[in-house]
Design a protein around this motif. Structure first.
Motif, PDB file in Angstrom:
ATOM      1  N   ASP A  87      47.618  22.505  37.403  1.00 40.42           N
ATOM      2  CA  ASP A  87      46.972  24.110  36.684  1.00 40.42           C
ATOM      3  C   ASP A  87      46.789  24.530  38.150  1.00 40.42           C
ATOM      4  O   ASP A  87      46.531  26.153  37.718  1.00 40.42           O
ATOM      5  N   PRO A 120      42.971  20.158  33.884  1.00 40.67           N
ATOM      6  CA  PRO A 120      42.772  20.666  35.691  1.00 40.67           C
ATOM      7  C   PRO A 120      42.667  20.418  36.272  1.00 40.67           C
ATOM      8  O   PRO A 120      42.597  19.180  35.916  1.00 40.67           O
ATOM      9  N   PRO A 136      40.526  22.987  29.045  1.00 43.84           N
ATOM     10  CA  PRO A 136      40.456  24.452  30.345  1.00 43.84           C
ATOM     11  C   PRO A 136      40.000  25.477  29.346  1.00 43.84           C
ATOM     12  O   PRO A 136      40.602  24.770  28.181  1.00 43.84           O
ATOM     13  N   TYR A 152      45.352  32.836  31.201  1.00 47.59           N
ATOM     14  CA  TYR A 152      45.504  33.716  32.353  1.00 47.59           C
ATOM     15  C   TYR A 152      46.911  32.827  32.344  1.00 47.59           C
ATOM     16  O   TYR A 152      47.771  32.916  33.460  1.00 47.59           O
ATOM     17  N   ARG A 166      41.350  30.252  30.774  1.00 44.21           N
ATOM     18  CA  ARG A 166      41.944  29.937  32.191  1.00 44.21           C
ATOM     19  C   ARG A 166      43.477  29.848  31.316  1.00 44.21           C
ATOM     20  O   ARG A 166      44.648  30.067  31.648  1.00 44.21           O
TER      21      ARG A 166
END
Length: 264
Positions: free
Chosen positions: A191, A187, A240, A247, A244
């Protein structure tokens, strides 16, 4: 009458490698159950590294390729038809002579061989290139970490540019060597959607990718940084969230690859 001489036949010495540790029942570093050998030495300085104790090439315990092979063979009955030997690190391509002998012995016995590498030492020049091609002849699968597609972002995250890593990915594609691509999702570091879309396009350009894995950043190795008295650069960065990850997997189309493995 001719004199008979007892001449000594030279014995070929096994190549010595520097070993950080081994895992006898690995289940994530290649297909099936694996005997995983972690080698010492790495030139990258990844901010998320969970094995900073492997960086120093002079660390670890010396062992010959034959010694490690004989040790691995003791666990062969657990491998079944899919398992085998994986060499990780550190960076295994820094010890290619050791790898070539170890994998050559494995192939003599019909054992599946796998390398888990970041690809950073790759070079199209000799002597590396000649040894690399020899190594690929006895390697069944390469797990290749691609950490960031942006050059400056990769430099900031790992201490080096990604050029040689991407060159190696292209070369493996050209030769048709089966590859699993891995991407550690950090993160705030690698990302962002723009970088991920670049990664998606690059992986799609390769013809040899059998699996594409997104690995969530974790903090399990932070204690090693503390033991080594190295300031941890990602302090305060949380892994994360599952949403996330879902996704990102969708963005990278990881389900499009035949070896896709759904996370529990």
């Amino acid at each position: 009458m001719k004199e008979c001489r007892n001449e000594k036949i030279p014995v070929k010495k096994s190549v010595t490698g520097f070993i950080h540790s081994v895992e006898t029942f690995g289940s994530v570093d290649g297909p099936g159950i694996r005997f995983v050998i972690f080698l010492q030495g790495c030139r990258l300085r990844c901010q998320f590294c969970h094995n900073p104790d492997t960086w120093n090439r002079r660390g670890g315990e010396p062992a010959t390729a034959e010694e490690i092979f004989e040790r691995a063979l003791k666990y062969r009955s657990y491998w079944g038809s899919k398992g085998g030997i994986t060499v990780s690190g550190g960076e295994p391509l820094l010890q290619m002579d050791f790898l070539i002998e170890l994998f050559s012995r494995a192939k003599e016995e019909g054992i599946h061989t796998c390398i888990d590498t970041a690809g950073q030492p790759f070079s199209p020049y000799h002597p590396f290139f000649g040894k690399f091609n020899h190594l690929m002849q006895v390697t069944d699968l390469v797990l290749l970490d691609i950490k960031h597609m942006d050059r400056e972002g990769h430099k900031a995250l790992t201490g080096a540019y990604p050029d040689s890593i991407l060159d190696m990915a292209r070369y493996l594609s050209d030769m048709g060597k089966p590859v699993w691509i891995r991407h550690v999702l950090v993160p705030g570091k690698n990302d962002d959607d723009r970088s991920l879309k670049q990664l998606d396009a690059f992986v799609k350009s390769l013809s040899n990718v059998k699996r594409f894995e997104v690995l969530p950043y974790h903090t399990l190795g932070v204690f090693k940084w503390e033991e080594l008295r190295i300031p941890y650069p990602l302090a305060g960065v949380a892994p994360p969230a599952k949403e996330r990850l879902a996704y990102v997997n969708k963005l990278l189309h990881t389900e499009d690859y035949a070896g896709y493995r759904r996370e529990e």
